[in-house]
Scaffold this motif. Structure first.
Motif, PDB file in Angstrom:
ATOM      1  N   GLU A  17     -10.238  -3.311  -8.015  1.00 54.57           N
ATOM      2  CA  GLU A  17     -11.578  -2.472  -6.808  1.00 54.57           C
ATOM      3  C   GLU A  17      -9.722  -1.997  -6.206  1.00 54.57           C
ATOM      4  OE1 GLU A  17     -14.169  -2.502  -5.951  1.00 54.57           O
ATOM      5  OE2 GLU A  17     -14.191  -2.200  -4.100  1.00 54.57           O
ATOM      6  N   GLU A  19      -6.726  -1.256  -6.441  1.00 54.23           N
ATOM      7  CA  GLU A  19      -6.486   0.278  -6.722  1.00 54.23           C
ATOM      8  C   GLU A  19      -7.222   1.331  -6.907  1.00 54.23           C
ATOM      9  OE1 GLU A  19      -3.154   2.224  -7.901  1.00 54.23           O
ATOM     10  OE2 GLU A  19      -3.667   0.176  -8.303  1.00 54.23           O
ATOM     11  N   ARG A  20      -8.400   1.271  -6.743  1.00 54.21           N
ATOM     12  CA  ARG A  20      -9.397   2.272  -7.325  1.00 54.21           C
ATOM     13  C   ARG A  20      -9.500   3.040  -5.279  1.00 54.21           C
ATOM     14  NH1 ARG A  20     -14.393   3.485  -5.122  1.00 54.21           N
ATOM     15  NH2 ARG A  20     -15.086   0.897  -4.435  1.00 54.21           N
ATOM     16  N   ARG A  22      -7.498   2.093  -2.867  1.00 50.99           N
ATOM     17  CA  ARG A  22      -5.677   2.701  -2.807  1.00 50.99           C
ATOM     18  C   ARG A  22      -5.746   4.391  -3.005  1.00 50.99           C
ATOM     19  NH1 ARG A  22      -2.846  -1.724  -5.241  1.00 50.99           N
ATOM     20  NH2 ARG A  22      -2.995  -3.492  -3.340  1.00 50.99           N
ATOM     21  N   GLU A  23      -6.112   4.294  -4.242  1.00 50.15           N
ATOM     22  CA  GLU A  23      -7.123   5.863  -4.912  1.00 50.15           C
ATOM     23  C   GLU A  23      -7.470   6.693  -3.860  1.00 50.15           C
ATOM     24  OE1 GLU A  23      -7.871   5.895  -8.501  1.00 50.15           O
ATOM     25  OE2 GLU A  23      -5.946   4.772  -9.382  1.00 50.15           O
ATOM     26  N   GLN A  24      -8.637   6.126  -3.405  1.00 50.60           N
ATOM     27  CA  GLN A  24      -9.426   7.400  -2.199  1.00 50.60           C
ATOM     28  C   GLN A  24      -8.787   7.311  -1.177  1.00 50.60           C
ATOM     29  OE1 GLN A  24     -12.751   7.901  -2.998  1.00 50.60           O
ATOM     30  NE2 GLN A  24     -13.216   6.726  -5.148  1.00 50.60           N
ATOM     31  N   ALA A  26      -5.619   7.058  -1.112  1.00 49.76           N
ATOM     32  CA  ALA A  26      -4.279   8.343  -1.259  1.00 49.76           C
ATOM     33  C   ALA A  26      -4.523   9.133  -0.731  1.00 49.76           C
ATOM     34  CB  ALA A  26      -3.552   7.711  -2.110  1.00 49.76           C
ATOM     35  N   LYS A  27      -6.168   9.739  -2.048  1.00 48.97           N
ATOM     36  CA  LYS A  27      -6.748  11.489  -1.694  1.00 48.97           C
ATOM     37  C   LYS A  27      -6.919  11.886  -0.107  1.00 48.97           C
ATOM     38  CE  LYS A  27      -9.461  11.309  -6.164  1.00 48.97           C
ATOM     39  NZ  LYS A  27     -10.718  11.044  -6.800  1.00 48.97           N
ATOM     40  N   ASP A  29      -6.022  10.697   2.675  1.00 49.48           N
ATOM     41  CA  ASP A  29      -4.907  11.065   3.577  1.00 49.48           C
ATOM     42  C   ASP A  29      -4.333  12.231   2.742  1.00 49.48           C
ATOM     43  OD1 ASP A  29      -5.354   8.922   4.787  1.00 49.48           O
ATOM     44  OD2 ASP A  29      -3.359   7.261   4.067  1.00 49.48           O
ATOM     45  N   SER A  30      -4.563  12.225   1.707  1.00 53.08           N
ATOM     46  CA  SER A  30      -3.179  13.675   1.728  1.00 53.08           C
ATOM     47  C   SER A  30      -4.101  15.517   1.502  1.00 53.08           C
ATOM     48  CB  SER A  30      -3.075  14.130   0.360  1.00 53.08           C
ATOM     49  OG  SER A  30      -4.099  14.095  -0.664  1.00 53.08           O
ATOM     50  N   ASP A  32      -7.148  15.607   0.296  1.00 52.60           N
ATOM     51  CA  ASP A  32      -8.188  16.181  -1.220  1.00 52.60           C
ATOM     52  C   ASP A  32      -9.166  15.321  -1.138  1.00 52.60           C
ATOM     53  OD1 ASP A  32      -8.480  17.684  -3.893  1.00 52.60           O
ATOM     54  OD2 ASP A  32      -7.174  16.145  -4.777  1.00 52.60           O
ATOM     55  N   ARG A  62      -9.809   0.980   4.079  1.00 48.42           N
ATOM     56  CA  ARG A  62      -8.917   0.129   4.659  1.00 48.42           C
ATOM     57  C   ARG A  62      -9.201  -1.357   4.179  1.00 48.42           C
ATOM     58  NH1 ARG A  62      -5.550   4.446   7.127  1.00 48.42           N
ATOM     59  NH2 ARG A  62      -4.074   5.176   5.304  1.00 48.42           N
TER      60      ARG A  62
END
Ligand SMILES: [Zn+2]
Length: 108
Positions: A17, A19-20, A22-24, A26-27, A29-30, A32, A62
């Protein structure tokens, strides 16, 4: 601590969870993000609204991540499954539904 096999399982679930989330984050924030928009067609009001929604989502992710990381730290400390208010064991059924919870049912 509750049943060790359950604890091991929840620890893996929480790590996945985290990891998931953090990916969301990051996505989004970038730029995308899941609420991506077409810059050529979207009017600026719509873009602003979607960026606002992204911000709300990122702050929710967050918050969730903070809770999940807190729970993961409790495994390290050996206090996972204990209510942070009364120190009692949190019921296993409750942990299965809300593995990152800090409190027992009485202090939720
Ligand atoms: Zn409690």
């Amino acid at each position: 601590m509750p049943d060790q096999s359950l604890v091991a399982l929840l620890r893996v679930e929480l790590a996945v969870e985290a990891e998931r989330l953090r990916e969301q984050i990051a996505k989004i924030d970038s730029g995308d993000g899941v609420l991506s928009f077409d810059e050529n067609f979207a009017d600026s009001g719509q873009v602003a609204a979607e960026q606002g929604e992204n911000k709300v989502m990122v702050s929710k992710f967050r918050e969730q991540l903070t809770e999940v990381e807190h729970a993961l730290a409790k495994f390290e400390a050996g206090t996972y499954g204990q209510c942070e208010r009364c120190g009692d064991r949190i019921g296993e059924a409750r942990l299965e539904i809300m593995p990152a919870t800090r409190y027992c049912i009485n202090h939720a």
